[in-house]
Design an enzyme around this catalytic site. Structure first.
Site, short mmCIF file in Angstrom:
data_model
loop_
_atom_site.label_atom_id
_atom_site.label_comp_id
_atom_site.label_asym_id
_atom_site.label_seq_id
_atom_site.Cartn_x
_atom_site.Cartn_y
_atom_site.Cartn_z
N GLY A 1 -46.60 -21.79 -28.25
CA GLY A 1 -46.14 -21.61 -29.61
C GLY A 1 -45.35 -22.83 -30.02
N ARG B 1 -32.64 -10.57 -27.67
CA ARG B 1 -33.22 -11.62 -26.83
C ARG B 1 -32.29 -12.83 -26.87
NH1 ARG B 1 -37.48 -16.10 -28.45
NH2 ARG B 1 -37.65 -17.15 -26.44
N ASP C 1 -34.18 -14.60 -21.24
CA ASP C 1 -35.49 -15.15 -20.88
C ASP C 1 -35.51 -15.69 -19.45
OD1 ASP C 1 -37.44 -14.84 -22.86
OD2 ASP C 1 -36.51 -16.35 -24.13
#
Length: 423
Positions: free
Chosen positions: A215, A97, A153
């Site tokens: 988050g 990622r 992303d």
């Protein structure tokens, strides 16, 4: 047997999952284990493993000798061979990622050329891209026969229309320097979209959703007909919602007043301080958010102290409540805006991310304020339960309110299977 290893590099953490691909289209992946290494930047780091067959994780281990992400990744490989008897040469693909992908509109195999391009994007995601690159480097050295693939992303938001991704600045400079809204948390949003599609028994292309990935890094996403139509983060992840150490959206002139010599708002040239990009990034990315307001990055602690009015002084008590109320307020800004952008045609409001999945208090506070838009009332019992995949927390008539447990590691492995291994 060829394993797929997925690597999710955070600012101070490393999450890794090991999968085995199958020939079963209904279950393309078998999950083998997940490992998490946290507090990398503030040792001792904590190493936790959860084998797929176990309901709970192993007892966390403290490691004083893990000081960076490279060392954390090396320790994980040692664990695989020593404790799991897994030959690391059996890892065929590694999915990484990477937060900022710039102009990349699809995942890319990591080679010398792509590594160099990703390196040049590090300044746009200073908390993440550099750490991800350090892991990619040690991975290529430790697993020379494995194919590393970077998953960005930003890719999920390639569907943003020009009037949303364009900033009203000099277009020539913007084009030359890639200054536009990119959006982030895209791997998570891709997983959530598919999970909600399954839960609602509707194809993704038919769904209009307001997604909240909440988050330590937080963002909102407007899904129209199964694609990203708008999102709260922009050129970099610092824009939009506040987070553990990020400011979120602010008046861009604030940073100059924050750093001047007068300690107050002034336009006196003699009191102006040159503000290099590195200083501005440091203040807005690392020295803001909950850490600046409350002295902690743990939102669970903030909620606990806000609810119970704990604190040595009245000011401390009010500070925790203020932080909670700020987060609720900024989330509502996007819920309301996206509701209007979707013309009120919304299938569900979805909470996800570490805070979104665990904080029933935050979900209740946001949902109660969103009832005026026609969303369901919250079922307190359902809201306080945990689950897997996506589940309802609303009751009665109205637009649905869901929680979805996101899984970026699985999403990367799933995409790899679809794009490469199933061909």
């Amino acid at each position: 047997m060829a394993y797929i290893l997925t690597v999710n590099t955070g600012s101070s953490s490393l999450k890794l999952s090991l999968f085995v691909p199958t020939e079963n289209d209904a279950q393309p992946l078998v999950h083998h284990l997940t490992a998490s290494i946290t507090s990398i930047s503030s040792p001792p780091a904590t190493f936790t493993v959860k084998p797929a067959e176990q309901a709970v994780s192993t007892t966390p281990e403290k490691h004083d000798d893990i000081h960076d992400h490279s060392a954390a990744f090396s320790r994980f490989l040692e664990f695989l061979e020593r404790d799991c008897s897994i030959d690391k040469s059996k890892i065929g693909h590694v999915c990484h990622r990477v937060v900022h992908g710039g102009k990349y509109d699809e995942p890319v195999v990591v080679n010398e050329k792509s590594f160099s391009k990703i390196s040049r994007l590090s300044d746009l995601a200073p908390l993440h891209n550099g750490a991800a690159l350090s892991v990619i480097k040690v991975c290529s050295d430790a697993l020379p026969d494995a194919v590393s693939v970077a998953y960005f992303d930003t890719i999920f938001h390639k569907s943003l229309p020009p009037h949303i991704y364009t900033y009203p600045i000099n277009p020539k400079i913007a084009q030359e320097r890639g200054l536009r809204k990119y959006g982030f948390h895209g791997i998570s949003y891709a997983y959530i979209l598919n999970a909600v599609s399954t839960h609602l028994s509707k194809p993704p292309s038919s769904l209009n959703l307001i997604l909240l990935h909440l988050g330590s890094g937080a963002s909102a996403c407007c899904i129209r007909s199964g694609k990203s139509y708008d999102t709260s983060m922009g050129l970099t992840p610092v824009s939009g919602l506040p987070g553990a150490t990020r400011s979120g959206a602010i008046d861009p002139n604030l940073i100059f007043h924050y750093t001047n010599k007068a300690n107050k708002i002034t336009h006196d040239p003699s009191l102006v301080v040159d503000v290099p990009v590195t200083l501005a990034e440091d203040v807005l990315n690392r020295k803001s958010g909950w850490k600046a307001l409350c002295g902690t990055t743990d939102f669970a602690e903030i909620i606990d102290k806000a609810e119970l009015h704990k604190g040595d002084t009245e000011e401390q008590k009010n500070t925790y409540r203020l932080a909670f109320d700020i987060f609720v307020d900024r989330i509502l800004n996007y819920v309301g805006a996206y509701f209007v952008k979707l013309g009120g045609e919304v299938d569900a409001l979805v909470f996800s991310g570490g805070i979104g999945e665990k904080s029933w208090q935050l979900r209740k506070a946001v949902s109660e304020r969103a009832k005026c838009l026609g969303f369901q009332s919250i079922d307190d019992a359902a809201n306080k339960k945990s689950g897997n995949g996506a589940w309802d927390i609303g009751t009665g008539t109205g637009k649905r309110v869901l929680v979805c447990e996101t899984d970026e590691q699985y999403e990367m492995a799933r995409q790899l299977c679809e794009a490469v291994l199933k061909k």
